[in-house]
Design a protein around this motif. Structure first.
Motif, short mmCIF file in Angstrom:
data_model
loop_
_atom_site.label_atom_id
_atom_site.label_comp_id
_atom_site.label_asym_id
_atom_site.label_seq_id
_atom_site.Cartn_x
_atom_site.Cartn_y
_atom_site.Cartn_z
N LEU A 241 -49.24 -27.42 39.85
CA LEU A 241 -49.09 -26.00 39.54
C LEU A 241 -47.94 -25.79 38.56
O LEU A 241 -48.07 -25.02 37.59
CB LEU A 241 -48.83 -25.20 40.82
N THR A 242 -46.85 -26.46 38.80
CA THR A 242 -45.71 -26.35 37.89
C THR A 242 -46.07 -26.88 36.52
O THR A 242 -45.72 -26.28 35.49
CB THR A 242 -44.48 -27.09 38.46
N VAL A 243 -46.77 -28.00 36.48
CA VAL A 243 -47.19 -28.58 35.19
C VAL A 243 -48.06 -27.59 34.41
O VAL A 243 -47.89 -27.43 33.20
CB VAL A 243 -47.94 -29.91 35.41
N ILE A 244 -48.97 -26.92 35.10
CA ILE A 244 -49.85 -25.96 34.43
C ILE A 244 -49.05 -24.83 33.78
O ILE A 244 -49.28 -24.46 32.62
CB ILE A 244 -50.87 -25.37 35.43
N PHE A 245 -48.06 -24.30 34.52
CA PHE A 245 -47.30 -23.18 33.97
C PHE A 245 -46.31 -23.63 32.90
O PHE A 245 -46.01 -22.86 31.97
CB PHE A 245 -46.60 -22.42 35.09
N VAL A 246 -45.81 -24.86 32.98
CA VAL A 246 -45.00 -25.41 31.89
C VAL A 246 -45.86 -25.55 30.64
O VAL A 246 -45.43 -25.25 29.52
CB VAL A 246 -44.38 -26.77 32.28
N LEU A 247 -47.11 -26.00 30.82
CA LEU A 247 -48.05 -26.12 29.70
C LEU A 247 -48.31 -24.77 29.06
O LEU A 247 -48.32 -24.64 27.82
CB LEU A 247 -49.36 -26.75 30.19
N VAL A 248 -48.52 -23.75 29.87
CA VAL A 248 -48.79 -22.41 29.35
C VAL A 248 -47.62 -21.93 28.49
O VAL A 248 -47.82 -21.40 27.38
CB VAL A 248 -49.04 -21.41 30.50
N ILE A 249 -46.41 -22.12 28.97
CA ILE A 249 -45.23 -21.69 28.21
C ILE A 249 -45.09 -22.49 26.92
O ILE A 249 -44.78 -21.94 25.86
CB ILE A 249 -43.96 -21.81 29.08
N THR A 250 -45.35 -23.80 27.01
CA THR A 250 -45.26 -24.65 25.82
C THR A 250 -46.23 -24.18 24.74
O THR A 250 -45.86 -24.02 23.57
CB THR A 250 -45.57 -26.12 26.18
N VAL A 251 -47.48 -23.95 25.13
CA VAL A 251 -48.50 -23.50 24.17
C VAL A 251 -48.13 -22.13 23.60
O VAL A 251 -48.24 -21.89 22.38
CB VAL A 251 -49.88 -23.45 24.84
N PHE A 252 -47.67 -21.24 24.46
CA PHE A 252 -47.29 -19.90 24.01
C PHE A 252 -46.18 -19.96 22.96
O PHE A 252 -46.27 -19.31 21.90
CB PHE A 252 -46.83 -19.05 25.20
N LEU A 253 -45.13 -20.72 23.23
CA LEU A 253 -44.01 -20.81 22.30
C LEU A 253 -44.43 -21.37 20.95
O LEU A 253 -44.03 -20.86 19.90
CB LEU A 253 -42.90 -21.68 22.90
N TYR A 254 -45.22 -22.42 20.98
CA TYR A 254 -45.59 -23.08 19.73
C TYR A 254 -46.62 -22.29 18.92
O TYR A 254 -46.56 -22.25 17.69
CB TYR A 254 -46.07 -24.51 20.01
N ARG A 255 -47.53 -21.63 19.59
CA ARG A 255 -48.54 -20.84 18.87
C ARG A 255 -47.91 -19.58 18.29
O ARG A 255 -48.25 -19.16 17.18
CB ARG A 255 -49.71 -20.49 19.78
N LYS A 256 -47.01 -18.97 19.04
CA LYS A 256 -46.38 -17.73 18.59
C LYS A 256 -45.49 -17.96 17.37
O LYS A 256 -45.36 -17.09 16.50
CB LYS A 256 -45.55 -17.15 19.74
N ASN A 257 -44.87 -19.12 17.29
CA ASN A 257 -43.87 -19.34 16.24
C ASN A 257 -44.27 -20.42 15.25
O ASN A 257 -43.45 -20.84 14.43
CB ASN A 257 -42.54 -19.73 16.89
N ARG A 258 -45.50 -20.88 15.31
CA ARG A 258 -45.92 -21.98 14.43
C ARG A 258 -45.73 -21.65 12.96
O ARG A 258 -45.28 -22.48 12.19
CB ARG A 258 -47.39 -22.31 14.71
N LYS A 259 -46.05 -20.42 12.57
CA LYS A 259 -45.96 -20.06 11.15
C LYS A 259 -44.52 -19.78 10.73
O LYS A 259 -44.19 -19.84 9.55
CB LYS A 259 -46.83 -18.83 10.87
N LYS A 260 -43.68 -19.44 11.69
CA LYS A 260 -42.31 -19.07 11.36
C LYS A 260 -41.39 -20.27 11.20
O LYS A 260 -40.40 -20.21 10.48
CB LYS A 260 -41.72 -18.15 12.46
#
Length: 264
Positions: A241-260
């Motif tokens: 469960l912790t791994v899943i939510f760490v993954l969600v945060i990782t994907v969110f951070l990188y997708r949100k700021n990939r262009k910046k």
């Protein structure tokens, strides 16, 4: 350019050699003397930092390598809130599913001791982060595409924990065939988050504070609040469960700021 890359390569190799030699001494003491020598883990966590300091004094004496300095407050806030988010949601979901696992007891009822434990977490996390994110990740990024540097550094960081895991002295409670892969995945994802903060802030403090906050909230608050034989399969550093939510945060951070960010 070629000379710089050669220097980078030599410094990385020396750092890794020193880190694992120094760490092996701590492994030997802890594995042979068990919990009576558990305080050696504080020194173990400083092995990467000490190695990085030695390497810096050999190869980069005139340079500021580790990233200490003033830091944008946004990254400081993120470093504390991110562990609270993925640990809070994963443990909270587990308690909701299994209410009997919630103990209602944290590590200590003493406010003074809890404050001391947090600053102790910062001090020990600093030892690791000076090495892994202060030195190794930026230097690996000079030689590899950033995403590969993150994966390589994450795998090295995970492997650094393996001797104590195989000895049953760290993250015990699950079979090795489950424990090692799950832990490795979480550590690589954590490396991505720590790397995001380190490289985008240009500062090591967010990585130190996130690492310290993770250890503190997991070991001093969420862990003691949870009592169940199978909880390590669901929450914590080997919990899916912790791994899943760490993954969600990782994907969110990188997708949100990939262009910046050019570092991603």
């Amino acid at each position: 350019m070629e000379k710089m890359l050669m220097k980078s390569r030599k410094s990385i190799i020396l750092f890794l050699i020193l880190t694992f030699i120094l760490s092996s001494i701590c492994y030997f003491i802890y594995i042979n003397f068990g919990k009576s020598a558990s305080s050696i883990t504080a020194l173990l966590m400083w092995c990467p930092g000490l190695s990085a300091i030695i390497v810096r004094n050999i190869f980069y004496k005139k340079y500021k390598v580790f990233g200490f300095g003033k830091c944008n407050g946004k990254f400081i806030v993120m470093s504390i809130l991110i562990p609270m988010l993925y640990l809070g949601v994963s443990y909270g979901l587990y308690w909701a599913i299994n209410p009997a696992a919630f103990t209602g007891q944290v590590y200590s009822n003493s406010i003074g001791l809890m404050i001391y434990a947090f600053f102790s977490s910062i001090l020990t996390a600093m030892g690791e982060e000076i090495g892994w994110r202060g030195f190794l990740l930026p230097k690996m990024s000079e030689r590899f595409h950033y995403k590969y540097a993150v994966i390589i550094c994450g795998l090295i960081w995970a492997a650094w924990h393996y001797p104590l895991m195989f000895a049953g002295l760290y993250q015990a409670g699950t079979p090795v065939y489950y424990q090692i892969p799950m832990f490795t995945v979480e550590v690589v994802l954590m490396t991505a988050i720590l790397g995001y903060l380190r490289m985008n802030s240009g500062n090591i403090w967010p990585a130190i504070l996130l690492h310290a906050s993770h250890n503190y909230f997991d070991q001093m608050i969420c862990g003691p609040l949870t009592k169940a034989d199978k909880s390590v399969y669901y929450v914590g550093e080997t919990g899916f469960l912790t791994v899943i939510f760490v993954l969600v945060i990782t994907v969110f951070l990188y997708r949100k700021n990939r262009k910046k960010s050019p570092n991603l």
